[in-house]
Design an enzyme around this catalytic site. Structure first.
Site, PDB file in Angstrom:
ATOM      1  N   TYR A  14     -92.109 -28.497  36.486  1.00  0.00           N
ATOM      2  CA  TYR A  14     -92.420 -29.435  35.407  1.00  0.00           C
ATOM      3  C   TYR A  14     -93.700 -30.233  35.662  1.00  0.00           C
ATOM      4  O   TYR A  14     -94.143 -30.980  34.786  1.00  0.00           O
ATOM      5  CB  TYR A  14     -91.274 -30.435  35.228  1.00  0.00           C
ATOM      6  N   HIS A  19     -95.034 -33.675  29.134  1.00  0.00           N
ATOM      7  CA  HIS A  19     -93.957 -34.658  29.269  1.00  0.00           C
ATOM      8  C   HIS A  19     -94.063 -35.431  30.582  1.00  0.00           C
ATOM      9  O   HIS A  19     -93.441 -36.484  30.734  1.00  0.00           O
ATOM     10  CB  HIS A  19     -92.610 -33.925  29.213  1.00  0.00           C
ATOM     11  N   PHE A  64     -84.088 -36.662  35.672  1.00  0.00           N
ATOM     12  CA  PHE A  64     -84.556 -35.924  34.507  1.00  0.00           C
ATOM     13  C   PHE A  64     -84.727 -36.904  33.345  1.00  0.00           C
ATOM     14  O   PHE A  64     -84.106 -37.967  33.300  1.00  0.00           O
ATOM     15  CB  PHE A  64     -83.653 -34.740  34.154  1.00  0.00           C
ATOM     16  N   ASN A 112     -86.697 -39.208  24.315  1.00  0.00           N
ATOM     17  CA  ASN A 112     -85.421 -39.250  25.035  1.00  0.00           C
ATOM     18  C   ASN A 112     -85.452 -40.127  26.279  1.00  0.00           C
ATOM     19  O   ASN A 112     -84.442 -40.740  26.637  1.00  0.00           O
ATOM     20  CB  ASN A 112     -84.975 -37.832  25.399  1.00  0.00           C
TER      21      ASN A 112
END
Length: 233
Positions: A14, A19, A64, A112
């Protein structure tokens, strides 16, 4: 003391994602300002340091993205901080690439990570919104933010990270205007949605004023009788 939080997802797969721009920003701040080694604490990776006399803690939640609030709340409890002491750096699809905006409070706009933080500490914390652009349709957003920055993005991305690092001391003192100015000195104007540096348009040339003047008619010196005779010639 300020708790400066960068949002992202943990793990090498990631690391280059849009993000994860919050993680990238914290890494740059820690390196540029000589913060301590990263340590796993409070469900996150944490680095402590100072901007001059102002102490700050950098936190990258390792929960996360969707559970970021757990780590933020744990760190706040340990350091006995209030929401007003927290600043969150996160990706923002509603801003063009290279744009950076500081705000306090407000909604989570469907992000989120912010949604989780709202649920754990409420909305009264500051945010640094790091523009990454929008893919054009909401259905494409998940795949867009969970994808590496393009090579063409690297120039503006480096400018943004340097600018945020330059302005970080003003985050510690809650001087939003000075923070924004520091970022602006690094980030030049860009074309909306492209992430490319825009070229200033040359000013439109001034209209040339007409120099020619209309010729003035010569005065008619004929008598009324002469004018009448002329009509019947």
């Amino acid at each position: 003391m300020k708790l400066i939080v960068g949002l992202g997802n943990p793990g090498p797969k990631y690391a280059g994602h849009r993000h994860n721009i919050g993680f990238m920003a914290l890494d740059r701040i820690a390196a540029d300002h000589g913060f301590g080694a990263w340590k796993d604490k409070h469900q996150g990776s944490l680095s402590e340091g100072r901007f001059g006399s102002d102490r700050a803690v950098l936190l990258k939640p390792l929960t996360f993205m969707n559970n970021s609030g757990q780590s933020v709340q744990a760190a706040m409890r340990f350091y006995k901080l209030e929401p007003e002491d927290v600043i969150v750096l996160h990706d923002e699809i509603d801003l063009a690439p290279g744009k950076v905006k500081y705000k306090t409070g407000g909604g989570h706009a469907g992000h989120n990570g912010l949604r989780s933080i709202h649920a754990h500490i409420g909305p009264e914390y500051a945010r640094v919104r790091l523009g990454v652009g929008h893919p054009g349709h909401k259905d494409r957003v998940p795949g867009y933010v969970l994808h590496d920055f393009a090579k063409a993005d690297q120039d503006w991305l480096d400018d943004v990270l340097r600018g945020v690092s330059d302005g970080a001391p003003f985050l510690a003192t809650t001087e939003a205007a000075k923070f924004s100015n520091a970022v602006a000195l690094r980030v030049s104007p860009r074309r909306s949605g492209t992430g490319q540096k825009g070229k200033d348009k040359p000013p439109a040339p001034a209209k040339q004023q007409a120099t020619a003047t209309k010729a003035e008619p010569e005065p008619d010196t004929r008598s009324a009788l002469q004018k009448l005779m002329e009509r019947f010639k």
